[in-house]
Enzyme design. Structure first.
Site, PDB file in Angstrom:
ATOM      1  CD  GLN A  26      37.645  37.670  39.293  1.00 17.47           C
ATOM      2  OE1 GLN A  26      36.559  37.673  39.881  1.00 17.47           O
ATOM      3  NE2 GLN A  26      37.768  38.231  38.093  1.00 17.47           N
ATOM      4  CG  HIS A  37      25.541  32.489  29.317  1.00 17.40           C
ATOM      5  ND1 HIS A  37      26.432  31.435  29.440  1.00 17.40           N
ATOM      6  CD2 HIS A  37      26.050  33.483  30.080  1.00 17.40           C
ATOM      7  CE1 HIS A  37      27.430  31.795  30.214  1.00 17.40           C
ATOM      8  NE2 HIS A  37      27.229  33.036  30.621  1.00 17.40           N
ATOM      9  CG  ASP A  67      31.169  33.703  30.812  1.00 11.08           C
ATOM     10  OD1 ASP A  67      30.963  34.180  31.950  1.00 11.08           O
ATOM     11  OD2 ASP A  67      30.296  33.700  29.925  1.00 11.08           O
ATOM     12  CG  ASP A  77      34.707  49.220  38.405  1.00 15.56           C
ATOM     13  OD1 ASP A  77      34.669  48.289  39.205  1.00 15.56           O
ATOM     14  OD2 ASP A  77      33.825  50.093  38.315  1.00 15.56           O
ATOM     15  N   GLY A  78      33.116  48.152  35.693  1.00 17.44           N
ATOM     16  CA  GLY A  78      31.827  48.498  35.091  1.00 17.44           C
ATOM     17  C   GLY A  78      31.223  49.773  35.632  1.00 17.44           C
ATOM     18  CG  ASP A 133      27.070  37.467  32.900  1.00 18.90           C
ATOM     19  OD1 ASP A 133      27.594  36.989  31.866  1.00 18.90           O
ATOM     20  OD2 ASP A 133      26.869  36.812  33.938  1.00 18.90           O
ATOM     21  CB  THR A 172      31.463  37.907  40.675  1.00 21.90           C
ATOM     22  OG1 THR A 172      31.893  39.280  40.678  1.00 21.90           O
ATOM     23  CG2 THR A 172      32.389  37.099  39.785  1.00 21.90           C
ATOM     24  CG  ASP A 173      27.207  35.798  43.944  1.00 22.96           C
ATOM     25  OD1 ASP A 173      27.143  34.742  44.572  1.00 22.96           O
ATOM     26  OD2 ASP A 173      26.623  35.972  42.850  1.00 22.96           O
ATOM     27  N   PRO A 181      35.141  42.334  43.794  1.00 24.45           N
ATOM     28  CG  PRO A 181      36.089  41.354  41.875  1.00 24.45           C
ATOM     29  CD  PRO A 181      35.945  41.163  43.342  1.00 24.45           C
TER      30      PRO A 181
HETATM   31  N1  SAM Z   1      27.530  33.765  35.011  1.00 27.04           N
HETATM   32  C1  SAM Z   1      28.240  34.065  36.236  1.00 27.04           C
HETATM   33  C2  SAM Z   1      27.281  34.138  37.386  1.00 27.04           C
HETATM   34  O1  SAM Z   1      26.157  34.529  37.211  1.00 27.04           O
HETATM   35  O2  SAM Z   1      27.706  33.794  38.482  1.00 27.04           O
HETATM   36  C3  SAM Z   1      29.037  35.331  36.077  1.00 27.04           C
HETATM   37  C4  SAM Z   1      29.868  35.290  34.851  1.00 27.04           C
HETATM   38  S1  SAM Z   1      31.234  36.254  34.664  1.00 27.04           S
HETATM   39  C5  SAM Z   1      32.502  35.104  34.875  1.00 27.04           C
HETATM   40  C6  SAM Z   1      31.346  37.345  36.064  1.00 27.04           C
HETATM   41  C7  SAM Z   1      32.363  38.399  35.728  1.00 27.04           C
HETATM   42  O3  SAM Z   1      32.100  39.633  36.414  1.00 27.04           O
HETATM   43  C8  SAM Z   1      33.802  38.027  36.119  1.00 27.04           C
HETATM   44  O4  SAM Z   1      34.560  37.776  34.951  1.00 27.04           O
HETATM   45  C9  SAM Z   1      34.320  39.248  36.889  1.00 27.04           C
HETATM   46  O5  SAM Z   1      35.676  39.567  36.587  1.00 27.04           O
HETATM   47  C10 SAM Z   1      33.359  40.320  36.426  1.00 27.04           C
HETATM   48  N2  SAM Z   1      33.275  41.487  37.306  1.00 27.04           N
HETATM   49  C11 SAM Z   1      33.183  41.488  38.660  1.00 27.04           C
HETATM   50  N3  SAM Z   1      33.148  42.763  39.120  1.00 27.04           N
HETATM   51  C12 SAM Z   1      33.191  43.581  38.021  1.00 27.04           C
HETATM   52  C13 SAM Z   1      33.183  44.993  37.841  1.00 27.04           C
HETATM   53  N4  SAM Z   1      33.108  45.819  38.899  1.00 27.04           N
HETATM   54  N5  SAM Z   1      33.245  45.481  36.580  1.00 27.04           N
HETATM   55  C14 SAM Z   1      33.303  44.637  35.509  1.00 27.04           C
HETATM   56  N6  SAM Z   1      33.324  43.283  35.611  1.00 27.04           N
HETATM   57  C15 SAM Z   1      33.277  42.762  36.861  1.00 27.04           C
END
Ligand code: SAM
Length: 277
Positions: A30, A61, A85, A136-137, A154, A156-157, A161
């Site tokens: 990203q 948080h 984060d 990957d989660g 927690d 991304t939208d 990913p």
């Molecule tokens: N607090 C933020 C919000 O609500 O918009 C989100 C915080 S955090 C930065 C979001 C994290 O989700 C990112 O670091 C991203 O790399 C991670 N992420 C996205 N897709 C993922 C996946 N499939 N598996 C694990 N982590 C993932």
């Protein structure tokens, strides 16, 4: 003056002035932008969407962590998907947990957050109870045999990913990883602008959980100033215990939160129907 513009929704965008750009590069997954804004301090942006700011991330948080943790009341093993984060990890570690596993796809988000936004994680990554998996989660949840008391998504939208973390199949896989009376919480976007996302999360979670309830957190830097979260567990009542119970469970955390209180916990669910499907 330079501006960062977040254009997520049809006919609406929000702008934050850029005083300094600290970092802007594309990782394997990203685009990462970290800039300074006079009102909100440092701002973390992924793929053009505000993730957090120094000034208001505690609201998000505290609400994504203490609501499920205090609704459960005795969580010892917790899973966080995303959250690179470290903000959610820091809040979970305020509880008497035995282990917290954080599964983050992009290790550059972890390293950049610790470098530019160290107060968000505040040392959480070196807590002996914390274990970080970079993967990957969805794959982690399929592969692990661990059982958890609370699972926090927690992410991304649901684009890029994060998309795989918003499916009924993923929530069913999470349910299989929860202990009885386990609770899952999913960040579900800006309810006013993404009502379909909120409806989709509620509907998908309802395929695996009897109790599904949206609740709200007022986060000024999320579009519309509001974030929807959805909690799911064995029953709706289990997600919103009586104030008396929450106050008792909250006692050891007294003075360690800036936004969350037992009263806010209950009110957050009361306000949700304004947007909830
Ligand atoms: N607090 C933020 C919000 O609500 O918009 C989100 C915080 S955090 C930065 C979001 C994290 O989700 C990112 O670091 C991203 O790399 C991670 N992420 C996205 N897709 C993922 C996946 N499939 N598996 C694990 N982590 C993932």
């Amino acid at each position: 003056m330079r501006w960062f513009q977040e254009k997520l929704y049809e006919h609406h965008k929000q702008a934050l002035s850029i005083d300094t750009v600290h970092y802007h590069w594309r990782t394997e997954f990203q685009d990462v932008l970290i800039f300074e804004n006079a009102t909100f301090g440092k701002v973390l942006v992924l793929d053009g969407i505000v993730q957090l700011t120094e000034r208001d991330n505690h609201i998000y948080h505290e609400m994504i962590v203490h609501v499920p943790m205090l609704a459960h009341g005795a969580a010892r093993n917790v899973l966080i998907i995303g959250g690179g984060d470290g903000g959610a990890l820091k809040e979970v570690l305020k509880h008497p947990v035995e282990r917290v596993t954080l599964v983050e796809l992009d290790d550059e988000v972890i390293s950049l957050s610790q470098l530019y936004l160290p107060n968000v994680s505040d040392g959480a990554f070196i807590d002996p109870r914390a274990s970080v998996q970079v993967m990957d989660g969805t794959r982690y949840v399929e592969q692990t045999r661990e059982k958890f008391d609370v699972i926090i998504i927690d992410s991304t939208d649901p684009l890029g990913p994060g998309e795989t973390l918003f499916t009924a199949a993923f929530y069913e896989a999470c349910r299989r990883r929860l202990r009885p009376s386990g609770i899952i919480v999913v960040q579900s976007g800006a309810p006013f602008f993404q009502p379909k996302e909120l409806e989709m999360v509620c509907r998908s979670l309802s395929e695996s959980f009897d109790g599904v309830r949206p609740y709200l957190a007022p986060v000024p830097t999320y579009a519309g100033g509001m974030l929807a979260l959805v909690a799911a567990g064995a029953s709706r009542d289990a997600l919103r215990p009586p104030c008396k119970v929450l106050r008792e469970r909250f006692r050891p955390l007294q003075g360690q939160t800036r936004y969350y209180t037992p009263e806010v916990h209950r009110a957050a669910f009361t306000l949700a129907p304004i947007f909830a499907p």
